[in-house]
Scaffold this motif. Sequence first.
Motif, PDB file in Angstrom:
ATOM      1  N   THR A  50       6.203 -23.988  18.076  1.00 13.64           N
ATOM      2  CA  THR A  50       6.165 -24.787  19.304  1.00 13.64           C
ATOM      3  C   THR A  50       7.320 -25.777  19.329  1.00 13.64           C
ATOM      4  OG1 THR A  50       3.765 -24.588  19.380  1.00 13.64           O
ATOM      5  CG2 THR A  50       4.754 -26.361  20.682  1.00 13.64           C
ATOM      6  N   LEU A  51       7.554 -26.459  18.224  1.00 18.87           N
ATOM      7  CA  LEU A  51       8.646 -27.426  18.155  1.00 18.87           C
ATOM      8  C   LEU A  51      10.002 -26.738  18.277  1.00 18.87           C
ATOM      9  CD1 LEU A  51       7.376 -29.827  15.353  1.00 18.87           C
ATOM     10  CD2 LEU A  51       7.478 -30.255  17.818  1.00 18.87           C
ATOM     11  N   SER A  52      10.092 -25.496  17.821  1.00 19.41           N
ATOM     12  CA  SER A  52      11.341 -24.744  17.926  1.00 19.41           C
ATOM     13  C   SER A  52      11.643 -24.348  19.366  1.00 19.41           C
ATOM     14  CB  SER A  52      11.279 -23.484  17.062  1.00 19.41           C
ATOM     15  OG  SER A  52      11.085 -23.817  15.722  1.00 19.41           O
ATOM     16  N   ALA A  53      10.611 -24.072  20.146  1.00 17.15           N
ATOM     17  CA  ALA A  53      10.800 -23.591  21.516  1.00 17.15           C
ATOM     18  C   ALA A  53      10.759 -24.701  22.562  1.00 17.15           C
ATOM     19  CB  ALA A  53       9.725 -22.555  21.843  1.00 17.15           C
ATOM     20  N   LEU A  54      10.104 -25.789  22.256  1.00  7.45           N
ATOM     21  CA  LEU A  54       9.908 -26.862  23.234  1.00  7.45           C
ATOM     22  C   LEU A  54      11.208 -27.425  23.823  1.00  7.45           C
ATOM     23  CD1 LEU A  54       7.484 -28.274  24.498  1.00  7.45           C
ATOM     24  CD2 LEU A  54       7.673 -30.018  22.727  1.00  7.45           C
ATOM     25  N   PRO A  55      12.233 -27.696  23.027  1.00  4.78           N
ATOM     26  CA  PRO A  55      13.464 -28.230  23.619  1.00  4.78           C
ATOM     27  C   PRO A  55      14.114 -27.281  24.633  1.00  4.78           C
ATOM     28  CG  PRO A  55      13.465 -28.640  21.284  1.00  4.78           C
ATOM     29  CD  PRO A  55      12.297 -27.750  21.565  1.00  4.78           C
ATOM     30  N   MET A  56      14.001 -25.985  24.418  1.00  6.48           N
ATOM     31  CA  MET A  56      14.578 -25.043  25.370  1.00  6.48           C
ATOM     32  C   MET A  56      13.899 -25.175  26.725  1.00  6.48           C
ATOM     33  SD  MET A  56      17.008 -22.843  25.531  1.00  6.48           S
ATOM     34  CE  MET A  56      17.355 -22.278  23.904  1.00  6.48           C
ATOM     35  N   VAL A  57      12.627 -25.483  26.720  1.00  8.46           N
ATOM     36  CA  VAL A  57      11.881 -25.621  27.974  1.00  8.46           C
ATOM     37  C   VAL A  57      12.117 -26.989  28.608  1.00  8.46           C
ATOM     38  CG1 VAL A  57       9.556 -25.684  28.965  1.00  8.46           C
ATOM     39  CG2 VAL A  57      10.114 -23.995  27.215  1.00  8.46           C
ATOM     40  N   LEU A  58      12.121 -28.037  27.800  1.00  7.53           N
ATOM     41  CA  LEU A  58      12.210 -29.393  28.337  1.00  7.53           C
ATOM     42  C   LEU A  58      13.639 -29.890  28.536  1.00  7.53           C
ATOM     43  CD1 LEU A  58       9.363 -31.141  26.319  1.00  7.53           C
ATOM     44  CD2 LEU A  58       9.265 -30.185  28.620  1.00  7.53           C
ATOM     45  N   VAL A  59      14.530 -29.562  27.612  1.00  7.61           N
ATOM     46  CA  VAL A  59      15.896 -30.067  27.651  1.00  7.61           C
ATOM     47  C   VAL A  59      16.854 -29.038  28.249  1.00  7.61           C
ATOM     48  CG1 VAL A  59      17.779 -30.984  26.227  1.00  7.61           C
ATOM     49  CG2 VAL A  59      15.424 -31.484  25.622  1.00  7.61           C
ATOM     50  N   GLY A  60      16.575 -27.764  28.021  1.00 11.23           N
ATOM     51  CA  GLY A  60      17.454 -26.682  28.446  1.00 11.23           C
ATOM     52  C   GLY A  60      17.916 -26.733  29.890  1.00 11.23           C
ATOM     53  N   PRO A  61      17.019 -26.983  30.843  1.00 12.54           N
ATOM     54  CA  PRO A  61      17.457 -26.996  32.240  1.00 12.54           C
ATOM     55  C   PRO A  61      18.490 -28.082  32.578  1.00 12.54           C
ATOM     56  CG  PRO A  61      15.084 -26.759  32.129  1.00 12.54           C
ATOM     57  CD  PRO A  61      15.556 -27.052  30.736  1.00 12.54           C
ATOM     58  N   PHE A  62      18.555 -29.134  31.782  1.00  9.79           N
ATOM     59  CA  PHE A  62      19.456 -30.238  32.068  1.00  9.79           C
ATOM     60  C   PHE A  62      20.757 -30.182  31.267  1.00  9.79           C
ATOM     61  CE2 PHE A  62      15.041 -31.610  32.510  1.00  9.79           C
ATOM     62  CZ  PHE A  62      15.032 -31.845  33.878  1.00  9.79           C
ATOM     63  N   VAL A  63      20.782 -29.368  30.237  1.00 11.95           N
ATOM     64  CA  VAL A  63      21.930 -29.326  29.340  1.00 11.95           C
ATOM     65  C   VAL A  63      23.168 -28.763  30.023  1.00 11.95           C
ATOM     66  CG1 VAL A  63      22.805 -28.249  27.239  1.00 11.95           C
ATOM     67  CG2 VAL A  63      20.560 -29.265  27.258  1.00 11.95           C
ATOM     68  N   GLY A  64      22.996 -27.809  30.912  1.00 10.83           N
ATOM     69  CA  GLY A  64      24.138 -27.201  31.584  1.00 10.83           C
ATOM     70  C   GLY A  64      25.003 -28.208  32.312  1.00 10.83           C
ATOM     71  N   VAL A  65      24.373 -29.181  32.949  1.00 13.16           N
ATOM     72  CA  VAL A  65      25.115 -30.229  33.664  1.00 13.16           C
ATOM     73  C   VAL A  65      25.934 -31.049  32.672  1.00 13.16           C
ATOM     74  CG1 VAL A  65      24.873 -32.303  35.076  1.00 13.16           C
ATOM     75  CG2 VAL A  65      23.412 -30.323  35.509  1.00 13.16           C
ATOM     76  N   TYR A  66      25.344 -31.387  31.538  1.00 13.62           N
ATOM     77  CA  TYR A  66      26.039 -32.149  30.504  1.00 13.62           C
ATOM     78  C   TYR A  66      27.229 -31.353  29.960  1.00 13.62           C
ATOM     79  CZ  TYR A  66      26.907 -34.407  26.032  1.00 13.62           C
ATOM     80  OH  TYR A  66      27.504 -35.020  24.965  1.00 13.62           O
ATOM     81  N   VAL A  67      26.995 -30.088  29.672  1.00 18.17           N
ATOM     82  CA  VAL A  67      28.044 -29.238  29.110  1.00 18.17           C
ATOM     83  C   VAL A  67      29.206 -29.091  30.090  1.00 18.17           C
ATOM     84  CG1 VAL A  67      28.556 -26.846  28.445  1.00 18.17           C
ATOM     85  CG2 VAL A  67      26.540 -27.993  27.526  1.00 18.17           C
ATOM     86  N   ASP A  68      28.903 -28.962  31.361  1.00 17.85           N
ATOM     87  CA  ASP A  68      29.960 -28.787  32.361  1.00 17.85           C
ATOM     88  C   ASP A  68      30.823 -30.033  32.541  1.00 17.85           C
ATOM     89  OD1 ASP A  68      29.335 -26.172  32.843  1.00 17.85           O
ATOM     90  OD2 ASP A  68      28.049 -26.604  34.577  1.00 17.85           O
ATOM     91  N   ARG A  69      30.294 -31.191  32.198  1.00 13.15           N
ATOM     92  CA  ARG A  69      31.020 -32.442  32.427  1.00 13.15           C
ATOM     93  C   ARG A  69      31.754 -32.951  31.196  1.00 13.15           C
ATOM     94  NH1 ARG A  69      26.750 -35.634  36.303  1.00 13.15           N
ATOM     95  NH2 ARG A  69      26.857 -34.110  37.984  1.00 13.15           N
ATOM     96  N   HIS A  70      31.583 -32.302  30.069  1.00 10.68           N
ATOM     97  CA  HIS A  70      32.200 -32.770  28.831  1.00 10.68           C
ATOM     98  C   HIS A  70      32.923 -31.621  28.139  1.00 10.68           C
ATOM     99  CE1 HIS A  70      29.080 -35.775  29.670  1.00 10.68           C
ATOM    100  NE2 HIS A  70      29.929 -36.613  29.131  1.00 10.68           N
ATOM    101  N   SER A  71      33.711 -31.967  27.148  1.00  9.55           N
ATOM    102  CA  SER A  71      34.466 -30.969  26.389  1.00  9.55           C
ATOM    103  C   SER A  71      33.506 -30.063  25.611  1.00  9.55           C
ATOM    104  CB  SER A  71      35.417 -31.672  25.418  1.00  9.55           C
ATOM    105  OG  SER A  71      35.942 -30.750  24.497  1.00  9.55           O
ATOM    106  N   ARG A  72      33.573 -28.795  25.899  1.00 16.72           N
ATOM    107  CA  ARG A  72      32.689 -27.841  25.231  1.00 16.72           C
ATOM    108  C   ARG A  72      32.969 -27.774  23.734  1.00 16.72           C
ATOM    109  NH1 ARG A  72      34.156 -26.155  30.325  1.00 16.72           N
ATOM    110  NH2 ARG A  72      32.380 -25.722  31.660  1.00 16.72           N
ATOM    111  N   GLN A  73      34.252 -27.830  23.378  1.00 18.66           N
ATOM    112  CA  GLN A  73      34.611 -27.783  21.963  1.00 18.66           C
ATOM    113  C   GLN A  73      34.039 -28.980  21.215  1.00 18.66           C
ATOM    114  OE1 GLN A  73      36.810 -27.487  24.519  1.00 18.66           O
ATOM    115  NE2 GLN A  73      38.331 -25.920  24.090  1.00 18.66           N
ATOM    116  N   ARG A  74      34.152 -30.163  21.808  1.00 21.78           N
ATOM    117  CA  ARG A  74      33.605 -31.353  21.145  1.00 21.78           C
ATOM    118  C   ARG A  74      32.091 -31.288  21.029  1.00 21.78           C
ATOM    119  NH1 ARG A  74      37.555 -35.345  24.012  1.00 21.78           N
ATOM    120  NH2 ARG A  74      39.109 -35.555  22.378  1.00 21.78           N
ATOM    121  N   ILE A  75      31.447 -30.805  22.074  1.00 25.13           N
ATOM    122  CA  ILE A  75      29.987 -30.665  22.027  1.00 25.13           C
ATOM    123  C   ILE A  75      29.599 -29.741  20.883  1.00 25.13           C
ATOM    124  CG2 ILE A  75      27.985 -29.704  23.239  1.00 25.13           C
ATOM    125  CD1 ILE A  75      29.307 -30.696  25.863  1.00 25.13           C
TER     126      ILE A  75
END
Length: 158
Positions: A50-75
């Motif tokens: 559950t702990l392994s999958a939970l972030p994909m459900v809760l954080v995953g939908p918002f991560v794309g916006v963060y990734v698009d606005r910052h350096s992918r290599q640095r991330i």
Amino acid sequence: MISVLRQRNFGLLWLGGLLSLIGDWAFYSLTPVFVLDRTDSVFLSGLVWTLSALPMVLVGPFVGVYVDRHSRQRIMVWTAIAQSMAMAALLIVGGGIGIWFAMGIILIEAILATIYFPAENALLPMLVPEQDRPTANALNALNDNIARIVGPFLGVAL
């Protein structure tokens, strides 16, 4: 397929991703067994997944916006460093502090992986020419499947 892997930047990304995924699957598949062995609790062992999958459900939908606005290599670099530090803490402390410390590391690892993989996927079009992108995407999917086979085997072997 080999010609895409020979492209230096993609080849390094592919190999690094493969090694990272193998380590992730070794960790994620062996941790529930470790927790079950230490606690004799099927509930806590299931909580690992559950702990392994939970972030994909809760954080995953918002991560794309963060990734698009910052350096992918640095991330990718910083999440890999953070994952290494979390694993080092788990190795140094071990099971001495307790299962809840290990559960916290599992959650941290899963959150960091949820941030890392969209950055890797978003970086792919920058590394390979357009005509090689379908092959590069297929090789990345192959990485996932190889890691799901090899990772648990290596986890048990270690």
